[in-house]
Design a protein around this motif. Structure first.
Motif, short mmCIF file in Angstrom:
data_model
loop_
_atom_site.label_atom_id
_atom_site.label_comp_id
_atom_site.label_asym_id
_atom_site.label_seq_id
_atom_site.Cartn_x
_atom_site.Cartn_y
_atom_site.Cartn_z
N SER A 25 -3.08 24.31 20.80
CA SER A 25 -3.22 25.36 21.81
C SER A 25 -3.40 24.82 23.22
O SER A 25 -3.36 25.58 24.19
CB SER A 25 -4.39 26.28 21.46
OG SER A 25 -5.60 25.54 21.41
N ASP A 26 -3.62 23.51 23.35
CA ASP A 26 -3.79 22.93 24.69
C ASP A 26 -2.45 22.56 25.32
O ASP A 26 -2.41 22.01 26.42
CB ASP A 26 -4.69 21.71 24.64
CG ASP A 26 -4.21 20.64 23.66
OD1 ASP A 26 -3.36 20.96 22.80
OD2 ASP A 26 -4.69 19.50 23.74
N TYR A 27 -1.35 22.87 24.66
CA TYR A 27 -0.04 22.63 25.24
C TYR A 27 0.26 23.65 26.34
O TYR A 27 -0.14 24.82 26.26
CB TYR A 27 1.07 22.73 24.19
CG TYR A 27 1.53 21.40 23.66
CD1 TYR A 27 2.20 20.48 24.47
CD2 TYR A 27 1.31 21.04 22.33
CE1 TYR A 27 2.62 19.26 23.98
CE2 TYR A 27 1.73 19.82 21.82
CZ TYR A 27 2.39 18.94 22.66
OH TYR A 27 2.81 17.73 22.17
N ALA A 28 0.99 23.20 27.36
CA ALA A 28 1.52 24.09 28.39
C ALA A 28 2.97 23.72 28.60
O ALA A 28 3.40 22.60 28.31
CB ALA A 28 0.74 23.94 29.69
N ILE A 29 3.74 24.68 29.08
CA ILE A 29 5.11 24.38 29.49
C ILE A 29 5.18 24.62 30.99
O ILE A 29 4.66 25.62 31.50
CB ILE A 29 6.15 25.23 28.73
CG1 ILE A 29 7.57 24.78 29.07
CG2 ILE A 29 5.97 26.71 28.99
CD1 ILE A 29 8.63 25.43 28.20
N CYS A 30 5.75 23.67 31.70
CA CYS A 30 5.77 23.73 33.15
C CYS A 30 7.21 23.76 33.67
O CYS A 30 8.05 22.98 33.23
CB CYS A 30 5.04 22.54 33.76
SG CYS A 30 3.30 22.44 33.27
N ARG A 31 7.45 24.65 34.60
CA ARG A 31 8.72 24.68 35.32
C ARG A 31 8.44 24.03 36.68
O ARG A 31 7.68 24.56 37.49
CB ARG A 31 9.23 26.10 35.48
CG ARG A 31 10.51 26.20 36.32
CD ARG A 31 10.86 27.64 36.60
NE ARG A 31 11.51 28.28 35.48
CZ ARG A 31 11.32 29.55 35.12
NH1 ARG A 31 10.45 30.29 35.77
NH2 ARG A 31 11.98 30.05 34.09
#
Length: 200
Positions: A165-171
């Motif tokens: 759950s600590d994943y993020a996706i960044c643009r």
């Protein structure tokens, strides 16, 4: 990594905010397969993780597949990156990256699915260098301007078991117009001096 991108000429990836959460971030957090393998995985919050260092020119080849049309500039690119959020004492997130940091623009958007349920959160950041406005001005001329939209899971996306759950996706966007303009001006200056020397 870019060689694994399965796209064809003229095909561009332009996912919506909901797409990024539903089809990419949530499956990634649940360790499931993804519909497209062109999203990089990088640690954006570590020593020497300035964007112009951690994102190489080979990485940006993928941005040719995800490029958007901008009104006044062809020098602004975007790229998608998976990263893990970094916390201090499990309380607050740290977004320091080498000689700079991702500054929170205080813009928060709740992302909803078609049923109106909240599935994620989007935050906006601008990369700034340490050392004050003078250093930042120099840095922008040399490295360009960097903006990031960070997407994290929220609401119904966390109802199911999420292993990471600590994943993020960044643009991430880079605007090299100032950088290229500075290089062009420097080149013109050198050429002008050369002309003067030759004529004297």
């Amino acid at each position: 990594m870019s060689m694994a991108v399965n796209t064809v000429p003229g095909f561009y990836i332009t996912p919506t905010d909901e797409d990024l959460i539903t089809f990419y971030l949530k499956p990634k957090a649940m360790r499931q397969s993804l519909p497209w393998d062109g999203i990089l995985e990088k640690n954006l919050y570590e020593d020497n993780a300035m964007p112009w260092v951690i994102l190489t020119e080979n990485d940006w080849e993928i941005s040719q597949k995800t490029a958007r049309v901008y009104e006044n500039s062809v020098s602004k690119d975007e790229i998608y990156v998976f990263t893990k959020l970094k916390k201090i004492a499990g309380l607050r997130f740290v977004r320091v990256a080498g000689s700079g940091y991702w500054d929170d623009n205080q813009v928060i958007t709740k992302i909803k699915n078609r049923q109106g349920e909240i599935v994620g959160i989007k935050k906006s950041f601008t990369f700034k260098v340490k050392g004050g406005k003078g250093q930042e001005k120099i840095d922008h001329k040399e490295k360009g301007r960097w903006i990031m939209h960070e997407y994290t899971l929220a609401g119904v996306s966390l109802v199911q078991e999420v292993k990471d759950s600590d994943y993020a996706i960044c643009r991430i966007f880079r605007d090299l117009s100032k950088c290229r303009k500075n290089v062009a001006e420097s080149s013109e200056g050198r050429q002008s001096r050369l002309d003067i020397d030759l004529n004297n």
